[in-house]
Design a protein around this motif. Structure first.
Motif, PDB file in Angstrom:
ATOM      1  N   GLU A  12      45.750 -40.135 -42.425  1.00 29.68           N
ATOM      2  CA  GLU A  12      44.474 -40.231 -43.125  1.00 29.68           C
ATOM      3  C   GLU A  12      43.458 -40.792 -42.146  1.00 29.68           C
ATOM      4  OE1 GLU A  12      44.809 -42.497 -46.727  1.00 29.68           O
ATOM      5  OE2 GLU A  12      46.547 -41.364 -47.445  1.00 29.68           O
ATOM      6  N   LYS A  13      42.371 -40.080 -41.958  1.00 30.78           N
ATOM      7  CA  LYS A  13      41.355 -40.507 -40.993  1.00 30.78           C
ATOM      8  C   LYS A  13      40.802 -41.883 -41.346  1.00 30.78           C
ATOM      9  CE  LYS A  13      39.803 -35.780 -39.981  1.00 30.78           C
ATOM     10  NZ  LYS A  13      38.684 -34.827 -40.096  1.00 30.78           N
ATOM     11  N   GLY A  14      40.306 -42.554 -40.317  1.00 30.66           N
ATOM     12  CA  GLY A  14      39.594 -43.800 -40.560  1.00 30.66           C
ATOM     13  C   GLY A  14      38.302 -43.518 -41.305  1.00 30.66           C
ATOM     14  N   ILE A  15      37.856 -44.488 -42.083  1.00 29.95           N
ATOM     15  CA  ILE A  15      36.626 -44.317 -42.873  1.00 29.95           C
ATOM     16  C   ILE A  15      35.653 -45.430 -42.508  1.00 29.95           C
ATOM     17  CG2 ILE A  15      35.619 -44.111 -45.172  1.00 29.95           C
ATOM     18  CD1 ILE A  15      38.373 -43.305 -46.222  1.00 29.95           C
ATOM     19  N   LEU A  16      34.606 -45.075 -41.795  1.00 26.78           N
ATOM     20  CA  LEU A  16      33.579 -46.022 -41.372  1.00 26.78           C
ATOM     21  C   LEU A  16      32.302 -45.737 -42.147  1.00 26.78           C
ATOM     22  CD1 LEU A  16      32.596 -48.256 -39.413  1.00 26.78           C
ATOM     23  CD2 LEU A  16      31.994 -46.425 -37.806  1.00 26.78           C
TER      24      LEU A  16
ATOM     25  N   LYS B  60      39.440 -45.988 -32.879  1.00 24.37           N
ATOM     26  CA  LYS B  60      39.190 -47.221 -33.603  1.00 24.37           C
ATOM     27  C   LYS B  60      37.702 -47.318 -33.932  1.00 24.37           C
ATOM     28  CE  LYS B  60      42.890 -49.726 -31.200  1.00 24.37           C
ATOM     29  NZ  LYS B  60      43.210 -50.896 -30.347  1.00 24.37           N
ATOM     30  N   LYS B  61      37.396 -48.134 -34.925  1.00 26.55           N
ATOM     31  CA  LYS B  61      35.984 -48.270 -35.311  1.00 26.55           C
ATOM     32  C   LYS B  61      35.133 -48.753 -34.147  1.00 26.55           C
ATOM     33  CE  LYS B  61      35.903 -53.061 -36.935  1.00 26.55           C
ATOM     34  NZ  LYS B  61      35.554 -53.978 -38.033  1.00 26.55           N
ATOM     35  N   GLU B  62      35.706 -49.600 -33.273  1.00 28.40           N
ATOM     36  CA  GLU B  62      34.961 -50.117 -32.136  1.00 28.40           C
ATOM     37  C   GLU B  62      34.505 -48.995 -31.207  1.00 28.40           C
ATOM     38  OE1 GLU B  62      37.269 -53.354 -33.898  1.00 28.40           O
ATOM     39  OE2 GLU B  62      37.852 -51.349 -33.194  1.00 28.40           O
TER      40      GLU B  62
ATOM     41  N   ASP C  89      34.878 -50.740 -42.823  1.00 30.80           N
ATOM     42  CA  ASP C  89      35.807 -49.826 -42.181  1.00 30.80           C
ATOM     43  C   ASP C  89      37.163 -49.865 -42.867  1.00 30.80           C
ATOM     44  OD1 ASP C  89      36.676 -48.126 -39.800  1.00 30.80           O
ATOM     45  OD2 ASP C  89      38.059 -49.819 -39.616  1.00 30.80           O
ATOM     46  N   MET C  90      37.765 -48.709 -43.007  1.00 32.13           N
ATOM     47  CA  MET C  90      39.136 -48.581 -43.470  1.00 32.13           C
ATOM     48  C   MET C  90      39.894 -47.893 -42.345  1.00 32.13           C
ATOM     49  SD  MET C  90      40.520 -46.924 -47.051  1.00 32.13           S
ATOM     50  CE  MET C  90      39.534 -48.038 -48.030  1.00 32.13           C
ATOM     51  N   ALA C  91      40.794 -48.645 -41.716  1.00 33.73           N
ATOM     52  CA  ALA C  91      41.490 -48.148 -40.533  1.00 33.73           C
ATOM     53  C   ALA C  91      42.301 -46.893 -40.851  1.00 33.73           C
ATOM     54  CB  ALA C  91      42.390 -49.231 -39.966  1.00 33.73           C
ATOM     55  N   PRO C  92      42.501 -46.039 -39.869  1.00 29.02           N
ATOM     56  CA  PRO C  92      43.282 -44.819 -40.096  1.00 29.02           C
ATOM     57  C   PRO C  92      44.729 -45.125 -40.479  1.00 29.02           C
ATOM     58  CG  PRO C  92      42.110 -44.728 -37.998  1.00 29.02           C
ATOM     59  CD  PRO C  92      42.006 -46.124 -38.483  1.00 29.02           C
ATOM     60  N   LEU C  93      45.345 -44.144 -41.110  1.00 31.97           N
ATOM     61  CA  LEU C  93      46.772 -44.209 -41.421  1.00 31.97           C
ATOM     62  C   LEU C  93      47.462 -43.107 -40.630  1.00 31.97           C
ATOM     63  CD1 LEU C  93      48.527 -44.435 -44.854  1.00 31.97           C
ATOM     64  CD2 LEU C  93      49.003 -42.495 -43.378  1.00 31.97           C
TER      65      LEU C  93
END
Length: 465
Positions: A181-185, A354-356, A378-382
């Motif tokens: 699951e993609k990260g969500i920023l 990563k969000k960074e 941010d919701m980190a990727p899975l």
């Protein structure tokens, strides 16, 4: 008796329980003591815990934020993450959205697919394992979340106060297996305006969109100017509409021109499925002879760096990987006055970033523009690799139960699988099935309900035997 035949004997009970849970309007409401998400959601939790207790499971109400039903023995804990809250029913239903009515072998109602039907299936799957006294070496816990549709505060609270499973799955997406699951920023590009100029035509306001994670289907801008300037702008809009095929309209009243833009809504993870009303209107405004001030500069930046694109290519975010594919970017909200403005973005980024990485790129792009980032979440990727124990076990079960290959899927959406380590989304929709979550006339076919109960029983037992 094996699991499948025993579940067949429970069919009437599975259907009845699903109907009973659907009849509870568990839309988030005003918080009350012991009911942080309102009375309806709390009622759904109490019902689920009561039904679980009657089946002989250990249950716990986690201070009204969540709850669980547990079975088995051993140190290791497997989590099945479901949610009992539902989105509002909306209009246009053919049947009572909280009636649990059965028509043509389908149970209709809000939550039948998302997520009460699958939750009931998992509960009866665990009951079948318990009633047949199958040997187990681990514990399994069905965790009832109550705030999945609007914030995940339930899972935050659960993780702070309760044991976290070592692995598990969420029956809240589609089969075969969603392993990435993609990260969500989510963030806002904001700016205050100090350098404003007068001119023949000036923008007074712009407003569009409801939420960052929805493709906006409506936007409106209000301009002021001379009679000639307004007429010229209105004529330009007609040509723009014809050239682009957009649905837009303009109304002149006195010295004011109101432009409305109509799009097609879609989920923020799939911006290509919709038509962005904000972007349509934004790009048009930058073709007009507006004063060269702060407002114009802000509009030009958004039009140039985002505009009608949705893969982030113009703002330096054209990112991709082999696991989860391309980054997507949705301009979901834009609000502008003569004093300030913000644009809310919902970015789904590949699992190997990563969000960074993204924030560094964005900071570079806005440097020197007066625009700044705010309200960053941010919701980190899975990502659970294909050779992981969990994925291998679920692949085995799916292929044995369906006779179909268990393809691994990456999505831009987010499920409760992100709430614990080593978790994936697993069902309940089969490939090609219509997505009914959040739609009017949401239903679950009874044969489908029984079939997923059998799959979940086999999967749970495979993980805990």
């Amino acid at each position: 008796m094996n699991l499948d035949s025993y579940i067949e004997s429970l069919k009437a009970d599975i259907v009845r329980t699903t109907q009973e849970w659907i009849k509870i309007k568990s839309v988030e409401g005003e918080p009350k003591p012991g009911m942080p998400f309102g009375e309806g959601v709390n009622q759904a939790l109490l019902k689920a815990l009561a039904d679980s207790a009657k089946m002989g499971f250990t249950t716990k109400n986690v201070d009204g934020y969540a709850g669980y039903a547990e079975y088995g023995q051993g140190k290791e804990l497997v989590g099945i993450l479901v949610h009992l809250d539902v989105v509002p029913e909306g209009d246009g239903w053919s049947y009572d959205p909280y009636g649990g009515v059965i028509v043509n072998n389908r149970i209709y109602g809000r939550g039948t697919v998302d997520n009460k039907g699958p939750a009931v299936a998992c509960l009866y799957a665990l009951k079948a394992i318990k009633d047949l006294n199958l040997p187990v070496s681990k514990r399994v816990r069905i965790i009832y979340g109550l705030n999945e549709e609007s914030g995940w505060a339930c899972m935050d609270y659960y993780r702070e106060h309760e044991e976290i499973p070592q692995l598990g799955f969420a029956p809240d997406a589609e089969f075969p297996i969603i392993y990435a699951e993609k990260g969500i920023l989510t963030l806002k590009l904001a700016r205050e305006f100090s350098n404003l100029k007068n001119g023949e035509l000036v923008l007074k306001s712009f407003k569009g969109g409801l939420r960052a994670n929805m493709v906006p289907d409506f936007a409106v801008a209000v301009l002021e100017g001379s009679e000639k300037a307004l007429k010229t702008a209105s004529d330009a809009l007609e040509n723009y509409k014809k050239e682009k095929g957009f649905k837009m309209e303009a109304v002149i009243e006195g010295n004011t021109l109101t432009i409305k833009s109509y799009g097609i809504s879609a989920h923020g993870s799939l911006p290509e499925k919709g038509k962005n009303a904000i972007a349509q209107l934004l790009v048009f405004l930058t073709t007009l002879p507006l004063p060269g001030d702060d407002i114009s500069a802000y509009l030009n930046f958004l039009a140039e760096k985002i505009g009608l694109t949705y893969n982030g290519e113009n703002i330096g975010l054209k990112l991709s990987d082999n696991v989860s594919g391309n980054l997507t970017l949705n301009l979901g909200v834009l609000e502008l006055t003569e004093k300030e403005a913000y644009a809310a973005l919902n970015i789904r980024y590949p699992v190997t970033y990563k969000k960074e990485d993204l924030l560094k790129i964005l900071e570079e792009k806005i440097s020197g523009t007066g625009i700044y980032l705010k309200d960053i979440s941010d919701m980190a990727p899975l990502y659970v690799p294909e050779d992981h124990f969990l994925v291998q076990k679920l692949k085995k079960v799916y292929e044995e139960k369906t006779g179909e290959p268990a393809r691994l899927i990456a999505i831009g959406g987010g499920t409760y699988a992100r709430a614990i380590p080593n978790a994936v989304a697993f069902g309940p929709l089969f490939p090609g099935m219509e997505e009914l979550a959040h739609q009017k006339d949401e239903y679950i076919d009874i044969d489908h309900l029984i079939q997923i109960t059998k799959i979940y029983a086999a999967a749970i037992y495979e993980l805990i035997k």
